[in-house]
Each structure stands twice: as C-alpha cells, then as structure tokens.
Design a protein around this motif. Structure first.
Motif, PDB file in Angstrom:
ATOM      1  N   PHE A 298       0.820  -1.198   0.000  1.00  0.00           N
ATOM      2  CA  PHE A 298       0.000   0.000   0.000  1.00  0.00           C
ATOM      3  C   PHE A 298       0.860   1.257   0.000  1.00  0.00           C
ATOM      4  O   PHE A 298       1.922   1.303   0.627  1.00  0.00           O
ATOM      5  N   TYR A 299       0.362   2.243  -0.700  1.00  0.00           N
ATOM      6  CA  TYR A 299       0.877   3.606  -0.606  1.00  0.00           C
ATOM      7  C   TYR A 299      -0.259   4.439  -0.047  1.00  0.00           C
ATOM      8  O   TYR A 299      -1.403   4.315  -0.480  1.00  0.00           O
ATOM      9  N   LEU A 300       0.042   5.286   0.928  1.00  0.00           N
ATOM     10  CA  LEU A 300      -0.978   6.057   1.633  1.00  0.00           C
ATOM     11  C   LEU A 300      -0.875   7.532   1.294  1.00  0.00           C
ATOM     12  O   LEU A 300       0.233   8.063   1.109  1.00  0.00           O
ATOM     13  N   VAL A 301      -2.015   8.195   1.246  1.00  0.00           N
ATOM     14  CA  VAL A 301      -2.052   9.619   0.931  1.00  0.00           C
ATOM     15  C   VAL A 301      -1.358  10.411   2.026  1.00  0.00           C
ATOM     16  O   VAL A 301      -1.607  10.222   3.216  1.00  0.00           O
ATOM     17  N   ASP A 302      -0.490  11.321   1.588  1.00  0.00           N
ATOM     18  CA  ASP A 302       0.209  12.253   2.480  1.00  0.00           C
ATOM     19  C   ASP A 302       0.293  13.575   1.721  1.00  0.00           C
ATOM     20  O   ASP A 302       1.205  13.773   0.915  1.00  0.00           O
ATOM     21  N   GLY A 303      -0.686  14.432   1.929  1.00  0.00           N
ATOM     22  CA  GLY A 303      -0.744  15.686   1.178  1.00  0.00           C
ATOM     23  C   GLY A 303      -1.065  15.413  -0.282  1.00  0.00           C
ATOM     24  O   GLY A 303      -2.048  14.758  -0.600  1.00  0.00           O
TER      25      GLY A 303
ATOM     26  N   GLU B 106       0.852  13.635  -2.307  1.00  0.00           N
ATOM     27  CA  GLU B 106       1.662  12.511  -2.749  1.00  0.00           C
ATOM     28  C   GLU B 106       1.278  11.271  -1.978  1.00  0.00           C
ATOM     29  O   GLU B 106       0.507  11.309  -1.029  1.00  0.00           O
ATOM     30  N   LEU B 107       1.840  10.157  -2.420  1.00  0.00           N
ATOM     31  CA  LEU B 107       1.663   8.879  -1.744  1.00  0.00           C
ATOM     32  C   LEU B 107       2.949   8.549  -1.018  1.00  0.00           C
ATOM     33  O   LEU B 107       4.045   8.800  -1.530  1.00  0.00           O
ATOM     34  N   VAL B 108       2.827   7.978   0.172  1.00  0.00           N
ATOM     35  CA  VAL B 108       3.993   7.537   0.932  1.00  0.00           C
ATOM     36  C   VAL B 108       3.868   6.040   1.182  1.00  0.00           C
ATOM     37  O   VAL B 108       2.762   5.522   1.399  1.00  0.00           O
ATOM     38  N   LEU B 109       4.991   5.360   1.116  1.00  0.00           N
ATOM     39  CA  LEU B 109       5.027   3.914   1.281  1.00  0.00           C
ATOM     40  C   LEU B 109       4.396   3.484   2.599  1.00  0.00           C
ATOM     41  O   LEU B 109       4.675   4.037   3.656  1.00  0.00           O
ATOM     42  N   GLY B 110       3.532   2.469   2.496  1.00  0.00           N
ATOM     43  CA  GLY B 110       2.891   1.879   3.669  1.00  0.00           C
ATOM     44  C   GLY B 110       3.301   0.421   3.785  1.00  0.00           C
ATOM     45  O   GLY B 110       4.295  -0.011   3.188  1.00  0.00           O
ATOM     46  N   PRO B 111       2.551  -0.379   4.520  1.00  0.00           N
ATOM     47  CA  PRO B 111       2.871  -1.798   4.686  1.00  0.00           C
ATOM     48  C   PRO B 111       2.914  -2.528   3.338  1.00  0.00           C
ATOM     49  O   PRO B 111       2.088  -2.278   2.460  1.00  0.00           O
ATOM     50  N   PHE B 112       3.905  -3.422   3.215  1.00  0.00           N
ATOM     51  CA  PHE B 112       4.069  -4.153   1.954  1.00  0.00           C
ATOM     52  C   PHE B 112       4.818  -5.441   2.176  1.00  0.00           C
ATOM     53  O   PHE B 112       5.395  -5.673   3.236  1.00  0.00           O
ATOM     54  N   GLN B 113       4.831  -6.275   1.134  1.00  0.00           N
ATOM     55  CA  GLN B 113       5.603  -7.518   1.072  1.00  0.00           C
ATOM     56  C   GLN B 113       6.425  -7.450  -0.206  1.00  0.00           C
ATOM     57  O   GLN B 113       5.865  -7.252  -1.288  1.00  0.00           O
ATOM     58  N   GLY B 114       7.732  -7.582  -0.104  1.00  0.00           N
ATOM     59  CA  GLY B 114       8.589  -7.536  -1.278  1.00  0.00           C
ATOM     60  C   GLY B 114       9.871  -6.784  -0.998  1.00  0.00           C
ATOM     61  O   GLY B 114      10.198  -6.485   0.145  1.00  0.00           O
ATOM     62  N   LEU B 115      10.588  -6.468  -2.074  1.00  0.00           N
ATOM     63  CA  LEU B 115      11.832  -5.733  -1.963  1.00  0.00           C
ATOM     64  C   LEU B 115      11.576  -4.300  -1.518  1.00  0.00           C
ATOM     65  O   LEU B 115      10.473  -3.780  -1.693  1.00  0.00           O
ATOM     66  N   PRO B 116      12.596  -3.623  -0.961  1.00  0.00           N
ATOM     67  CA  PRO B 116      12.435  -2.209  -0.622  1.00  0.00           C
ATOM     68  C   PRO B 116      11.900  -1.437  -1.835  1.00  0.00           C
ATOM     69  O   PRO B 116      12.204  -1.773  -2.978  1.00  0.00           O
ATOM     70  N   ALA B 117      11.112  -0.405  -1.551  1.00  0.00           N
ATOM     71  CA  ALA B 117      10.388   0.285  -2.620  1.00  0.00           C
ATOM     72  C   ALA B 117      10.577   1.793  -2.532  1.00  0.00           C
ATOM     73  O   ALA B 117      11.079   2.323  -1.540  1.00  0.00           O
TER      74      ALA B 117
ATOM     75  N   ASP C  15      -1.038  -1.600  -4.495  1.00  0.00           N
ATOM     76  CA  ASP C  15      -0.147  -1.765  -5.639  1.00  0.00           C
ATOM     77  C   ASP C  15       0.366  -3.198  -5.664  1.00  0.00           C
ATOM     78  O   ASP C  15       0.851  -3.698  -4.646  1.00  0.00           O
ATOM     79  N   ILE C  16       0.220  -3.851  -6.814  1.00  0.00           N
ATOM     80  CA  ILE C  16       0.719  -5.225  -6.961  1.00  0.00           C
ATOM     81  C   ILE C  16       1.515  -5.302  -8.262  1.00  0.00           C
ATOM     82  O   ILE C  16       1.013  -4.920  -9.322  1.00  0.00           O
ATOM     83  N   ASP C  17       2.745  -5.799  -8.169  1.00  0.00           N
ATOM     84  CA  ASP C  17       3.629  -5.947  -9.322  1.00  0.00           C
ATOM     85  C   ASP C  17       3.860  -7.432  -9.607  1.00  0.00           C
ATOM     86  O   ASP C  17       3.845  -8.262  -8.694  1.00  0.00           O
ATOM     87  N   SER C  18       4.112  -7.721 -10.880  1.00  0.00           N
ATOM     88  CA  SER C  18       4.404  -9.090 -11.294  1.00  0.00           C
ATOM     89  C   SER C  18       5.583  -9.104 -12.265  1.00  0.00           C
ATOM     90  O   SER C  18       5.721  -8.195 -13.082  1.00  0.00           O
ATOM     91  N   PRO C  19       6.404 -10.156 -12.200  1.00  0.00           N
ATOM     92  CA  PRO C  19       7.480 -10.309 -13.174  1.00  0.00           C
ATOM     93  C   PRO C  19       6.983 -10.889 -14.506  1.00  0.00           C
ATOM     94  O   PRO C  19       7.770 -11.141 -15.406  1.00  0.00           O
ATOM     95  N   ILE C  20       5.660 -11.091 -14.631  1.00  0.00           N
ATOM     96  CA  ILE C  20       5.044 -11.670 -15.824  1.00  0.00           C
ATOM     97  C   ILE C  20       4.233 -10.589 -16.541  1.00  0.00           C
ATOM     98  O   ILE C  20       3.359  -9.959 -15.928  1.00  0.00           O
ATOM     99  N   LYS C  21       4.482 -10.378 -17.824  1.00  0.00           N
ATOM    100  CA  LYS C  21       3.671  -9.430 -18.594  1.00  0.00           C
ATOM    101  C   LYS C  21       2.239  -9.952 -18.685  1.00  0.00           C
ATOM    102  O   LYS C  21       2.010 -11.144 -18.844  1.00  0.00           O
ATOM    103  N   GLY C  22       1.272  -9.035 -18.561  1.00  0.00           N
ATOM    104  CA  GLY C  22      -0.132  -9.402 -18.685  1.00  0.00           C
ATOM    105  C   GLY C  22      -0.653 -10.275 -17.559  1.00  0.00           C
ATOM    106  O   GLY C  22      -1.627 -10.998 -17.741  1.00  0.00           O
TER     107      GLY C  22
END
Length: 159
Positions: free
Chosen positions: A55-60, A62-73, A131-138
């Motif tokens: 998740f990215y959370l509203v801060d003014g 912009e969005l600021v990084l929130g809780p997540f699973q994965g590499l640093p973002a 936000d969810i990312d994948s290493p697979i196109k489509g």
C-alpha cells in the motif's frame, strides 16, 4: 482467531475465500497499520506470480510507502506520476500489461513487468492505493481487477 483456509475452485471462488479471510483478520482490529500489514501479507500468500504487494498512503499531494511484502520500494510518489500516482490522481484502477509501455513508469524493482493499482476509498476520500507488481507481462486480468476492487472496498470499511 484467524485460520488459514486452502484455496480451491476457480479464480473467483479463491478470491471469495481471500475476502472471507480478510474480514476475519481485520473485523476486530482498529489499527490501520496492522490491518494494512495483514492485508498485504494475505495477498502475498494468495497471489502467484507476483513480486511486490503493498500500500501507498495519501500524504498531502503525494503517496507515501505503507505496509508491503517484497523488496524495498520507492518511498514517495507524487500524484500523477507513475502507475500509482496516476491511479491516485484519477481515483481509478489501472491495470498495466507492460509497465515499460506506461509513460513515466517508476521502476522500483527491475523485475516488474506488469502492475495493477487499485485506489483505496472511504466515504469518497482517497486513503491510498493497493499496488501489486508481477514479473510476468499481462499477469492481471479483469477478474483480478474486479476482485481486488472488492478487496479494497472491504478493507476500507476497517480503516
């Protein structure tokens, strides 16, 4: 007490099970960070072929990084920039089959090929984005989009 149930059946049935599990995780908790943390962990457990969920959370303005699973973002994303910032500015889900074709894409993880971003709304207000990312196109289809929108709607009730 939360109990992990196995995922079986078709894709929609599996998502419905995830929605049940989300409710079990968040229904008696009022802390936003705890609920977002468990929600990202639940999706990370459930979804295959992903390399980042959070998740990215509203801060003014912009969005600021929130809780997540994965590499640093990326920590801060202005509204209108990249997939997350564009989704937040337009307050609509963006499903991107190839992130390299998205103008202004922000590459936090070079392995990411596709992405889905779902606004988290409550009472007409934008709280942030999933936000969810994948290493697979489509990787993400209309079923993912519809069910993840339901996921964020349910989650927002507990934020």
């Amino acid at each position: 007490m939360f109990k992990v149930e196995s995922y079986k059946g078709n894709k929609e049935d599996s998502y419905r099970m995830v929605l049940k599990q989300l409710v079990a995780l968040v229904e008696d908790e009022t802390n936003t960070i705890a609920n977002l943390s468990n929600a990202s962990a639940l999706l990370n457990q459930f979804l295959d072929q992903i390399n980042w969920v959070g998740f990215y959370l509203v801060d003014g303005n912009e969005l600021v990084l929130g809780p997540f699973q994965g590499l640093p973002a990326c920590v801060r994303i202005p509204f209108g920039k990249g997939v997350c910032g564009t989704s937040a500015a337009e307050r609509k889900t963006l499903r991107v089959e190839d992130v390299h074709e998205f103008p202004g894409h922000i590459a936090c993880d070079a392995a990411s090929q596709s992405e889905i971003v779902v606004p988290v709304m409550k009472d007409g207000n934008l709280l942030g984005v999933l936000d969810i990312d994948s290493p697979i196109k489509g990787r993400f289809d209309v079923i993912d989009q519809r069910m993840l929108e339901q996921f964020t709607e349910e989650l927002a009730k507990h934020l």
